[in-house]
Design a protein around this motif. Structure first.
Motif, PDB file in Angstrom:
ATOM      1  N   ILE A 147     -10.377 -40.178  49.681  1.00 27.80           N
ATOM      2  CA  ILE A 147     -11.299 -41.068  48.981  1.00 27.80           C
ATOM      3  C   ILE A 147     -10.930 -42.537  49.913  1.00 27.80           C
ATOM      4  CG2 ILE A 147     -11.377 -42.470  47.063  1.00 27.80           C
ATOM      5  CD1 ILE A 147     -10.411 -40.195  45.470  1.00 27.80           C
ATOM      6  N   ALA A 148     -11.581 -42.799  50.791  1.00 27.37           N
ATOM      7  CA  ALA A 148     -11.460 -44.152  51.828  1.00 27.37           C
ATOM      8  C   ALA A 148     -12.235 -45.088  51.396  1.00 27.37           C
ATOM      9  CB  ALA A 148     -11.589 -43.408  53.002  1.00 27.37           C
ATOM     10  N   ALA A 149     -11.707 -46.454  51.716  1.00 27.68           N
ATOM     11  CA  ALA A 149     -12.681 -47.642  51.631  1.00 27.68           C
ATOM     12  C   ALA A 149     -13.357 -47.706  52.766  1.00 27.68           C
ATOM     13  CB  ALA A 149     -11.626 -48.916  51.630  1.00 27.68           C
ATOM     14  N   VAL A 197      -5.015 -35.282  46.902  1.00 26.60           N
ATOM     15  CA  VAL A 197      -5.911 -36.647  47.028  1.00 26.60           C
ATOM     16  C   VAL A 197      -5.272 -37.593  48.019  1.00 26.60           C
ATOM     17  CG1 VAL A 197      -6.917 -38.703  45.950  1.00 26.60           C
ATOM     18  CG2 VAL A 197      -7.035 -36.474  44.803  1.00 26.60           C
ATOM     19  N   THR A 198      -5.974 -37.945  48.984  1.00 28.09           N
ATOM     20  CA  THR A 198      -5.460 -39.268  49.816  1.00 28.09           C
ATOM     21  C   THR A 198      -6.108 -40.385  49.836  1.00 28.09           C
ATOM     22  OG1 THR A 198      -4.752 -37.545  51.599  1.00 28.09           O
ATOM     23  CG2 THR A 198      -4.933 -39.627  52.273  1.00 28.09           C
ATOM     24  N   ILE A 199      -5.614 -41.344  49.484  1.00 26.67           N
ATOM     25  CA  ILE A 199      -6.423 -42.606  49.427  1.00 26.67           C
ATOM     26  C   ILE A 199      -6.019 -43.708  50.359  1.00 26.67           C
ATOM     27  CG2 ILE A 199      -6.627 -44.717  47.838  1.00 26.67           C
ATOM     28  CD1 ILE A 199      -5.195 -43.295  45.454  1.00 26.67           C
ATOM     29  N   CYS A 206      -8.769 -57.079  48.023  1.00 29.21           N
ATOM     30  CA  CYS A 206      -9.888 -56.445  47.196  1.00 29.21           C
ATOM     31  C   CYS A 206      -9.971 -55.070  47.441  1.00 29.21           C
ATOM     32  CB  CYS A 206     -11.119 -57.079  47.690  1.00 29.21           C
ATOM     33  SG  CYS A 206     -11.810 -56.817  49.333  1.00 29.21           S
ATOM     34  N   CYS A 207      -9.292 -54.491  48.462  1.00 31.01           N
ATOM     35  CA  CYS A 207      -9.368 -53.142  48.677  1.00 31.01           C
ATOM     36  C   CYS A 207      -8.210 -52.140  47.678  1.00 31.01           C
ATOM     37  CB  CYS A 207      -8.848 -52.811  50.192  1.00 31.01           C
ATOM     38  SG  CYS A 207      -9.698 -51.503  50.939  1.00 31.01           S
ATOM     39  N   THR A 208      -7.553 -53.160  47.027  1.00 32.35           N
ATOM     40  CA  THR A 208      -6.640 -52.409  45.960  1.00 32.35           C
ATOM     41  C   THR A 208      -7.446 -51.846  44.877  1.00 32.35           C
ATOM     42  OG1 THR A 208      -6.478 -54.487  44.572  1.00 32.35           O
ATOM     43  CG2 THR A 208      -4.838 -53.984  46.263  1.00 32.35           C
ATOM     44  N   GLY A 209      -8.611 -52.216  44.730  1.00 32.00           N
ATOM     45  CA  GLY A 209      -9.648 -51.925  43.682  1.00 32.00           C
ATOM     46  C   GLY A 209      -9.945 -50.045  43.821  1.00 32.00           C
ATOM     47  N   ILE A 210      -9.935 -49.711  45.005  1.00 34.53           N
ATOM     48  CA  ILE A 210     -10.107 -48.253  45.183  1.00 34.53           C
ATOM     49  C   ILE A 210      -8.890 -47.625  45.103  1.00 34.53           C
ATOM     50  CG2 ILE A 210      -9.314 -48.101  47.726  1.00 34.53           C
ATOM     51  CD1 ILE A 210     -12.404 -46.521  47.906  1.00 34.53           C
ATOM     52  N   PHE A 211      -7.772 -48.270  45.429  1.00 35.36           N
ATOM     53  CA  PHE A 211      -6.691 -47.295  44.893  1.00 35.36           C
ATOM     54  C   PHE A 211      -6.411 -47.586  43.368  1.00 35.36           C
ATOM     55  CE2 PHE A 211      -1.962 -48.590  43.173  1.00 35.36           C
ATOM     56  CZ  PHE A 211      -1.480 -47.425  43.505  1.00 35.36           C
ATOM     57  N   ASN A 212      -6.616 -48.518  42.632  1.00 37.89           N
ATOM     58  CA  ASN A 212      -6.627 -48.598  41.082  1.00 37.89           C
ATOM     59  C   ASN A 212      -7.604 -47.490  40.426  1.00 37.89           C
ATOM     60  OD1 ASN A 212      -4.682 -50.510  41.172  1.00 37.89           O
ATOM     61  ND2 ASN A 212      -6.228 -52.159  41.256  1.00 37.89           N
ATOM     62  N   PHE A 224      -2.112 -32.584  37.222  1.00 39.74           N
ATOM     63  CA  PHE A 224      -0.984 -32.909  38.272  1.00 39.74           C
ATOM     64  C   PHE A 224      -1.463 -32.624  39.395  1.00 39.74           C
ATOM     65  CE2 PHE A 224       2.931 -32.215  40.354  1.00 39.74           C
ATOM     66  CZ  PHE A 224       3.539 -33.446  40.347  1.00 39.74           C
ATOM     67  N   ILE A 225      -1.973 -33.592  40.518  1.00 35.26           N
ATOM     68  CA  ILE A 225      -2.384 -33.379  41.653  1.00 35.26           C
ATOM     69  C   ILE A 225      -1.665 -34.230  42.666  1.00 35.26           C
ATOM     70  CG2 ILE A 225      -4.324 -33.694  43.445  1.00 35.26           C
ATOM     71  CD1 ILE A 225      -5.948 -33.062  41.063  1.00 35.26           C
ATOM     72  N   PRO A 226      -0.834 -33.563  43.816  1.00 33.88           N
ATOM     73  CA  PRO A 226      -0.316 -34.418  44.784  1.00 33.88           C
ATOM     74  C   PRO A 226      -1.378 -35.525  45.211  1.00 33.88           C
ATOM     75  CG  PRO A 226       0.085 -31.913  45.061  1.00 33.88           C
ATOM     76  CD  PRO A 226      -1.154 -32.249  44.269  1.00 33.88           C
ATOM     77  N   TRP A 227      -0.719 -36.743  45.662  1.00 34.69           N
ATOM     78  CA  TRP A 227      -1.660 -37.645  46.047  1.00 34.69           C
ATOM     79  C   TRP A 227      -0.842 -38.677  47.098  1.00 34.69           C
ATOM     80  CZ3 TRP A 227      -1.268 -42.919  44.198  1.00 34.69           C
ATOM     81  CH2 TRP A 227      -0.317 -43.247  43.038  1.00 34.69           C
ATOM     82  N   GLN A 228      -1.435 -39.301  47.889  1.00 32.66           N
ATOM     83  CA  GLN A 228      -0.586 -40.217  48.811  1.00 32.66           C
ATOM     84  C   GLN A 228      -1.892 -41.384  48.976  1.00 32.66           C
ATOM     85  OE1 GLN A 228       0.202 -39.436  52.726  1.00 32.66           O
ATOM     86  NE2 GLN A 228      -1.431 -37.787  52.790  1.00 32.66           N
ATOM     87  N   VAL A 229      -1.009 -42.800  49.245  1.00 31.38           N
ATOM     88  CA  VAL A 229      -1.681 -43.931  49.657  1.00 31.38           C
ATOM     89  C   VAL A 229      -1.353 -44.268  50.926  1.00 31.38           C
ATOM     90  CG1 VAL A 229      -2.210 -46.183  49.062  1.00 31.38           C
ATOM     91  CG2 VAL A 229      -1.705 -44.597  47.068  1.00 31.38           C
TER      92      VAL A 229
END
Length: 240
Positions: A147-149, A197-199, A206-212, A224-229
């Motif tokens: 999921i990318a900005a 999921v990779t963010i 403003c890009c913190t929105g896609i993280f939130n 419960f899914i592994p994810w990283q930012v």
């Protein structure tokens, strides 16, 4: 059943028809020059039509409505001659003899007349905009989701090879799209077998929105899914 569904204020509606085009499910139509919700069971309640309305005539309400009928919507969309750019597609990327992606295979690339390398795309799905992406699609099955900005693809030079490879990619801009994708992302994660999921976001505030949005979706999905930012700087470097 009691559920969230869109509401159209006819007094505010100017009859532009933009929401009709924005509603990929076909729930909205024009009647006597005004936008109307024609089918409760075609409305998924996610509100892709909301940010497109120039007069803010569309809002949400909670009321008794037929449940969303995904199968009926699919049949309806198949009958419509809609924009081919929104058609759901998957792209297979073949692997070389060593088991790696063909994009990493050792090859001598020839240059075209503009002296550009003929590089191989790592794109595996279409559409890629979160707004246009379906909630259920075969390409989401057992997918590693990126999921990318929007700006990250233009800022980071090795975007395809380092981030898109072996992943299903969806992109969006939390500021310019003017819609909270948390609910749609929740349904994508909930209704598909997402492996990770990779963010990918920019360092701008403003890009913190896609993280939130994505973090809320992961929590609300109940999975419960592994994810990283990963954060990209405005000059194209990985910050974290």
């Amino acid at each position: 059943m009691l559920r969230k569904i869109i509401k159209i204020d006819e007094d505010k509606c100017n009859g532009c028809g933009i929401c009709v085009k924005a509603c990929h499910e076909g729930a909205i139509g024009m009647v006597d020059g005004k936008a109307k919700l024609l089918r409760d069971d075609y409305c998924d309640g996610l509100g892709d039509c909301l940010p497109t309305c120039p007069t803010e005539a569309i809002s949400f309400e909670i009321r008794e409505a037929l449940p969303f009928d995904e199968e009926a919507v699919k049949k309806n969309m198949a009958k419509k001659s809609g924009c081919p750019g929104t058609a759901v597609k998957s792209f297979e990327r073949t692997e070389n003899a060593q088991g790696g992606c063909s994009g990493s295979a050792a090859k001598s690339f020839s240059k075209d007349n503009n002296s550009r390398l003929n590089r191989i795309s790592e794109l595996r799905n279409w559409p890629i905009q979160i707004k246009l992406a379906p909630i259920r699609a075969q390409f989401f099955d057992n997918a590693h989701l990126l999921i990318a900005a929007d700006c990250t693809a233009f800022s980071y030079a090795n975007f395809h090879e380092e981030f898109m490879r072996n992943k299903i990619t969806i992109i969006g801009c939390p500021k310019l799209d003017q819609v909270d994708y948390a609910e749609k992302l929740t349904e994508i994660i909930k209704q598909n077998s997402i492996e990770s999921v990779t963010i990918l976001k920019m360092e701008v505030p403003c890009c913190t929105g896609i993280f939130n949005m994505t973090k809320k979706a992961l929590i609300d999905s109940g999975k419960f899914i592994p994810w990283q930012v990963v954060t990209i700087s405005t000059d194209g470097r990985i910050l974290e």
